[in-house]
Design an enzyme around this catalytic site. Sequence first.
Site, PDB file in Angstrom:
ATOM      1  CG  HIS A 259      -1.802   1.155   1.394  1.00 51.73           C
ATOM      2  ND1 HIS A 259      -3.154   1.088   1.164  1.00 51.73           N
ATOM      3  CD2 HIS A 259      -1.547   2.435   1.752  1.00 51.73           C
ATOM      4  CE1 HIS A 259      -3.693   2.282   1.376  1.00 51.73           C
ATOM      5  NE2 HIS A 259      -2.733   3.123   1.743  1.00 51.73           N
ATOM      6  CD  GLU A 260       1.508   3.723   3.697  1.00 49.99           C
ATOM      7  OE1 GLU A 260       1.730   4.749   3.022  1.00 49.99           O
ATOM      8  OE2 GLU A 260       0.494   3.593   4.406  1.00 49.99           O
TER       9      GLU A 260
ATOM     10  CG  HIS B  20       0.759   8.625  -7.139  1.00 44.81           C
ATOM     11  ND1 HIS B  20      -0.488   8.780  -6.601  1.00 44.81           N
ATOM     12  CD2 HIS B  20       0.768   9.366  -8.271  1.00 44.81           C
ATOM     13  CE1 HIS B  20      -1.206   9.567  -7.393  1.00 44.81           C
ATOM     14  NE2 HIS B  20      -0.471   9.940  -8.407  1.00 44.81           N
TER      15      HIS B  20
ATOM     16  CG  HIS C  64       0.285   6.266  -0.661  1.00 45.50           C
ATOM     17  ND1 HIS C  64      -0.776   6.761  -1.385  1.00 45.50           N
ATOM     18  CD2 HIS C  64      -0.262   5.713   0.451  1.00 45.50           C
ATOM     19  CE1 HIS C  64      -1.918   6.510  -0.740  1.00 45.50           C
ATOM     20  NE2 HIS C  64      -1.626   5.864   0.373  1.00 45.50           N
TER      21      HIS C  64
HETATM   22 ZN    ZN Z   1      -2.990   5.326   1.803  1.00 41.10          ZN
END
Ligand code: ZN
Length: 632
Positions: free
Chosen positions: A405-406, A412, A409
Site C-alpha cells: 500500500h505505502e 506515485h 503512494h
Molecule cells: Zn494510503
Amino acid sequence: MTRNLATALLLLVLPVHALPRERTEIPEKYRWDLSAIFPSDDAWEAARADLAKRVPSLESHRGKLGESAAALRAALDAIYGAQRELERLTVYATSRSDEDLRAGRPREMKAAAERLAVDLEAATSWFRPELLALPEAKVRGLLGQDPGLAQYRFPIDDVLRWKPYTRSAGEEKILAQAGNLTAAGYSVDSVLANADLPYPEVKLSTGETVRMDPAAFTLHRASRVVADRDAAFSAFFGALKGFERTFGATLDQQTKAHVFTQQARGFGSTLESALFRDAIPPTVYKQLVADVRRSLPTFHRYLALRKRMLGVQKLRYQDLYVPMVEKVDLRFEPEQARAITLAAVAPLGKEYVDGLRAGMDSRWTDFLPSQGKRSGAYSTGVYGVHPIQLLNFNGLYDDLSTLAHEAGHSMHTWLAMRSQPFPTYDYPIFVAEVASTLNENLLLHHMLAQTRDDPTRLFLLGSYLDGLRGTLFRQTQFAEFELAIHEKAEKGEPLTGETLSDLYLKIVREYYGHDQGVTEVPDLVAIEWAYITHFYYDFYVYQYATSLVASSSIARAMRDDAKAGKTAARDRYLAMLRAGGSRFPIDLLREAGVDMTTSKPFDAAMAEMNATMDEMERILARQGKAAPAKAR
Ligand SMILES: [Zn+2]
C-alpha cells in the site's frame, strides 16, 4: 497520506510479537536514510534560519501581480520556492521526530517547522485575493507572455475558477473571521469523545477489566469470543447513547457551519460546495450511493457467506468485525516481504519495479518498529529528492499488505516528481488512494496465484471481502447519511440527537437487510453516528469508496490486457501517476481509463467481489462445507 480506514483498523488488532528494540539495534538497511534531504540536523537548522529570513520579503510582491508577466513570475517563483523549501524542512523534521517521539531536539525541530508554515501562510495570504481581483483576461494574457509561467498555469486556473464564489473584500474579511467559529461543533465533539465522556469498565472473558473507550472498542469488537464483542458493543454504544443530545447538538452545529459557507459563497448545495474544492461533479457522489444501493444483493450475499464462515445461526451487527476467516499463520521476513512486493507489482512494468527496488536499496523506508517510534504507516516525500516511507513491519500478512500500500503512494510520488515541476507534482486525495489500493489488489492476486492450500486461499479472499465491506459499503453508507443530514439542514429542518439516530438506524437497517433477516441490527446501533468523527469533515469519506472502485477497475483492465498480451491499461495508469496533480482528479482518472461519472468502474468492482465469493464457495464445497456449520 495515511492508509485507508479499513486497513488502518486491521493494524490495531495486530498481536505484539516481541517488544520493539532500541533504534540503535535495528540493522542500518531497515532504517531510512535522510541524508539526501539534509546531511545533518545542523544543516537543517541553517536552512530553517535562512527560510525564516526570506519569508517576510514575500510581502514585497504584494500589489504587483498585474503589473507585468515578469512581476507575476517573480512572485510565483518566490512563493513556490519558499513552499518547496518548507516541504524539505518539514519532512526532515517530522521524520526525525517520528524516529523517536521521546527525543527532545527533533520535537523542537518539528514545532519550528510548523511555526514557519504558519508564517509562510500569513506572508502569502494576500496572493489569492489579489489574483482573484484581477480581470481574468488580463491574467490569461500575462500567462501567455512568458514560457516560465507555463508551470503555474494549472494552479492559477485552480484559483481563478473560484471567481464566481468570491465575495467583496469586506465580505471576504468577515468570512475569514467567521472561519474561526465554524469548527465549534468539531472541537466540542473531540473534547467530549476523547476526554470527558465517562466510558464504562468492562470485564472480559479473560478476567481482564478494560475501560471501553474508542480504542478499546475498536480492538474488542473484533474479538473471536462472542461474549466479549457483545460486551464491547453494549458498553460502548450505551455510553454514547447517554450523550445522544449533546452529540446531536455538536453535529447540528457543524452541519449548520457547512450550510453557512455554502450560502455565503453562493453554491447550490453543501455537497456542491464541498466537492468544488477538487472539482468533483456532485453526480459522482450521488451515483456512488445509487450504485451501492442497487448492489445491496451482492452485499447481502457477502453477509450470508460471513454467517456461514463464522458458523453462527443468526448474523448480528455485533458479528461484523471479527475476521470472517480465522487468521492463518502467514509470516514473512523483511527480505521476503520486499521480494514478494516487487514480484506483485511486476504487472506495472520494468520502470516501476526498478524504481521501487532502487528505493528499497537506497533506504527510502523506515521498516521495523523500535522503542518510541511513531506507530502506523505513511508515505510522504521531498520534491527533487525522494519519497519517504514509515512502516512498523511485524511480519504478518497485514504488514505485507501495508508495505504494498505505502509503496503505491511512494511510487506515485516518485513518478510524479520526475515528470512534473514542483507546482503540479503533489496529487489530491481522490487519486492518492487509487495508487495504494491498486498495489494491495496486485498483491492479493499475486498471493493467490502462488498459494495452493485452501485455508490460506480462504484467508486471503476473506480479508479482501472484509476490506470491501469496511471501505466500499460502510463508507458509502456514511456518505448517504451525511448527504441526508445536510439536505435536511439546507431546508432549515432541525437536527437533534434523536432525529439523527432515527435516520442513521433506518439507513443501516436497509444496508444490512435487517427486515429481510440478513443481519439483525439492534436498536442501539442507532447511536453509531456519534462515534464517526469523519462527519465533521464535510463529504470526505466517499473518497475511500471511489478510490477502491477506481483501483479495482484498473486492476481488472490490466489483467484482461495481460491475457490478450496488451499493456494499454497499464500505460494509461502509469501516465496518470506521472501526471501528479497537474489536472483535476476526474480528468486524471478518465485518462487512466476510469470514467467515474459512469457506473462502469463500480460494476467492475462488483464483478470482482462476486468472483471472490464464487471462489470461496468452490473451496467450501471442496471442503465438504456445503451446509452451514453448527452454531458455536
Ligand atoms: Zn494510503
